[in-house]
Design a protein around this motif. Structure first.
Motif, PDB file in Angstrom:
ATOM      1  N   ALA A 151       0.832  -1.211   0.000  1.00  0.00           N
ATOM      2  CA  ALA A 151       0.000   0.000   0.000  1.00  0.00           C
ATOM      3  C   ALA A 151       0.863   1.256   0.000  1.00  0.00           C
ATOM      4  O   ALA A 151       0.551   2.235  -0.692  1.00  0.00           O
ATOM      5  N   ILE A 152       1.953   1.253   0.753  1.00  0.00           N
ATOM      6  CA  ILE A 152       2.845   2.415   0.813  1.00  0.00           C
ATOM      7  C   ILE A 152       3.491   2.683  -0.550  1.00  0.00           C
ATOM      8  O   ILE A 152       3.753   3.827  -0.913  1.00  0.00           O
ATOM      9  N   VAL A 153       3.698   1.623  -1.325  1.00  0.00           N
ATOM     10  CA  VAL A 153       4.274   1.776  -2.667  1.00  0.00           C
ATOM     11  C   VAL A 153       3.254   2.426  -3.596  1.00  0.00           C
ATOM     12  O   VAL A 153       3.573   3.364  -4.333  1.00  0.00           O
ATOM     13  N   VAL A 154       2.024   1.927  -3.575  1.00  0.00           N
ATOM     14  CA  VAL A 154       0.969   2.534  -4.396  1.00  0.00           C
ATOM     15  C   VAL A 154       0.788   3.993  -4.002  1.00  0.00           C
ATOM     16  O   VAL A 154       0.669   4.884  -4.858  1.00  0.00           O
ATOM     17  N   ALA A 155       0.769   4.260  -2.709  1.00  0.00           N
ATOM     18  CA  ALA A 155       0.617   5.629  -2.227  1.00  0.00           C
ATOM     19  C   ALA A 155       1.729   6.526  -2.771  1.00  0.00           C
ATOM     20  O   ALA A 155       1.489   7.670  -3.178  1.00  0.00           O
ATOM     21  N   SER A 156       2.938   6.001  -2.807  1.00  0.00           N
ATOM     22  CA  SER A 156       4.082   6.789  -3.280  1.00  0.00           C
ATOM     23  C   SER A 156       4.018   7.040  -4.783  1.00  0.00           C
ATOM     24  O   SER A 156       4.450   8.098  -5.258  1.00  0.00           O
ATOM     25  N   THR A 157       3.472   6.097  -5.542  1.00  0.00           N
ATOM     26  CA  THR A 157       3.361   6.331  -6.987  1.00  0.00           C
ATOM     27  C   THR A 157       2.395   7.467  -7.288  1.00  0.00           C
ATOM     28  O   THR A 157       2.572   8.197  -8.268  1.00  0.00           O
ATOM     29  N   ILE A 158       1.376   7.640  -6.447  1.00  0.00           N
ATOM     30  CA  ILE A 158       0.457   8.770  -6.632  1.00  0.00           C
ATOM     31  C   ILE A 158       1.209  10.084  -6.441  1.00  0.00           C
ATOM     32  O   ILE A 158       1.016  11.041  -7.196  1.00  0.00           O
ATOM     33  N   GLU A 159       2.091  10.116  -5.464  1.00  0.00           N
ATOM     34  CA  GLU A 159       2.884  11.326  -5.240  1.00  0.00           C
ATOM     35  C   GLU A 159       3.834  11.581  -6.401  1.00  0.00           C
ATOM     36  O   GLU A 159       4.119  12.732  -6.754  1.00  0.00           O
ATOM     37  N   MET A 160       4.315  10.515  -7.025  1.00  0.00           N
ATOM     38  CA  MET A 160       5.182  10.671  -8.197  1.00  0.00           C
ATOM     39  C   MET A 160       4.421  11.342  -9.344  1.00  0.00           C
ATOM     40  O   MET A 160       4.937  12.245 -10.016  1.00  0.00           O
ATOM     41  N   ILE A 161       3.184  10.913  -9.557  1.00  0.00           N
ATOM     42  CA  ILE A 161       2.387  11.508 -10.633  1.00  0.00           C
ATOM     43  C   ILE A 161       2.003  12.941 -10.280  1.00  0.00           C
ATOM     44  O   ILE A 161       2.030  13.836 -11.135  1.00  0.00           O
ATOM     45  N   HIS A 162       1.671  13.188  -9.029  1.00  0.00           N
ATOM     46  CA  HIS A 162       1.391  14.565  -8.599  1.00  0.00           C
ATOM     47  C   HIS A 162       2.612  15.459  -8.833  1.00  0.00           C
ATOM     48  O   HIS A 162       2.485  16.589  -9.334  1.00  0.00           O
ATOM     49  N   THR A 163       3.792  14.947  -8.510  1.00  0.00           N
ATOM     50  CA  THR A 163       5.015  15.733  -8.686  1.00  0.00           C
ATOM     51  C   THR A 163       5.289  16.010 -10.159  1.00  0.00           C
ATOM     52  O   THR A 163       5.697  17.116 -10.531  1.00  0.00           O
ATOM     53  N   TYR A 164       5.083  15.001 -11.012  1.00  0.00           N
ATOM     54  CA  TYR A 164       5.240  15.232 -12.458  1.00  0.00           C
ATOM     55  C   TYR A 164       4.342  16.365 -12.924  1.00  0.00           C
ATOM     56  O   TYR A 164       4.752  17.236 -13.713  1.00  0.00           O
ATOM     57  N   SER A 165       3.099  16.392 -12.421  1.00  0.00           N
ATOM     58  CA  SER A 165       2.166  17.439 -12.850  1.00  0.00           C
ATOM     59  C   SER A 165       2.642  18.818 -12.409  1.00  0.00           C
ATOM     60  O   SER A 165       2.475  19.805 -13.133  1.00  0.00           O
ATOM     61  N   LEU A 166       3.256  18.893 -11.230  1.00  0.00           N
ATOM     62  CA  LEU A 166       3.764  20.175 -10.740  1.00  0.00           C
ATOM     63  C   LEU A 166       4.954  20.646 -11.572  1.00  0.00           C
ATOM     64  O   LEU A 166       5.073  21.837 -11.888  1.00  0.00           O
TER      65      LEU A 166
END
Length: 294
Positions: A67-82
């Motif tokens: 779950a922590i890995v999936v959670a971190s991938t969401i942050e990766m996509i959020h960061t790409y958008s920024l």
């Protein structure tokens, strides 16, 4: 900060940071690309999206090591958008989370490629998870592609750009932000439900909660753009006014935007009551979002 939320963040935020670091360290890629990717990932932030996924699982009493890995991938996509939002061809920002934006440090070309690398890596990481079933992985990848792509975040950015200099209605503004801001936040919440194999009633309630709290998140952002300084925000304050962007205060007035913020919060809470998930982490996260100062 509320009693449940403070220890929850204190435990999980460092774990998210560690996971983000390891996901970049482990890949085989040019050193400068990895450095540019890590620069924006490590720039800080509240990590609201990954925390939401973990909060849903905690509320549903489900544990999963991936779950922590999936959670971190969401942050990766959020960061790409920024990274991409800050580019000169987009919002043209020099400051993000109190630091120079990625393109100011690494140049536009590498910033674009760092964003590209983050978003594509995220999907590959989910595909290779071991503690998530094949069916769950398909659902996660399908819904994440929807939330982050043309029908979600990217489409919302286009609507936002096309709305600059025009007078949008409240309904049109909501369409922008349901996609641009709300879609990825909603995925964070629903991803927890997918991993937990939640019932249809719980999924529907969480979907409604996510819709309204996503709008609340954006309304508070618009309010803070007016009421806060650049130092407080970690980015350029007052940029929305200078860019002639449609915001909730510009359409409803500042007082009206605050009323709308409360309305969206109340609707989010009503959704939780239907499945007895109120008075817990999800309510406290909603309070945190609507009362935050940056």
């Amino acid at each position: 900060m509320n009693d449940l939320l403070k220890p929850f963040i204190q435990v999980n935020q460092p774990l998210i940071e560690q996971q983000l670091d390891s996901l970049i360290v482990d890949i085989k890629a040019p050193a400068q690309l990895k450095e540019a990717m890590a620069y924006s990932l490590q720039a800080g932030g509240k990590r609201i999206r990954p925390l939401y996924l973990l909060a849903v699982l905690e509320e549903l009493n489900v544990q999963n090591k991936d779950a922590i890995v999936v959670a971190s991938t969401i942050e990766m996509i959020h960061t790409y958008s920024l990274i991409h939002d800050d580019l000169p061809s987009m919002d043209n920002d020099d400051l993000r989370r109190g630091k120079p934006t990625n393109h100011k440090v690494y140049g536009e070309a590498l910033a674009i490629l760092a964003g590209d690398a983050l978003v594509t890596l995220a999907f590959g990481i989910i595909a290779r998870l071991e503690s998530i079933t094949a069916d769950q992985k398909i659902k996660l990848i399908d819904q994440l592609s929807f939330a982050s792509g043309a029908e979600g975040m990217v489409g919302g950015q286009v609507l936002d750009m096309h709305g600059e200099g025009k007078r949008l209605t409240l309904e049109q503004l909501e369409e922008v932000h349901v996609n641009k801001t709300g879609a990825l936040l909603s995925f964070s919440i629903l991803a927890g439900a997918i991993i937990a194999n939640a019932s249809e009633d719980v999924v529907n309630a969480l979907r409604k909660y996510a819709f309204h709290i996503g709008l609340a998140f954006q309304i508070q952002d618009d309010i803070l753009d007016i009421e806060s300084t650049s130092d407080q925000l970690g980015k350029t304050a007052g940029k929305d006014v200078l860019s002639e962007k449609n915001t909730y205060p510009s359409i409803l007035t500042l007082a009206g935007a605050k009323e709308q913020l409360q309305k969206q919060y109340d609707l989010a809470m009503e959704a939780l009551v239907t499945v007895d998930l109120h008075n817990g982490l999800l309510e406290q996260l909603a309070n945190y979002i609507t009362k935050r100062s940056n």
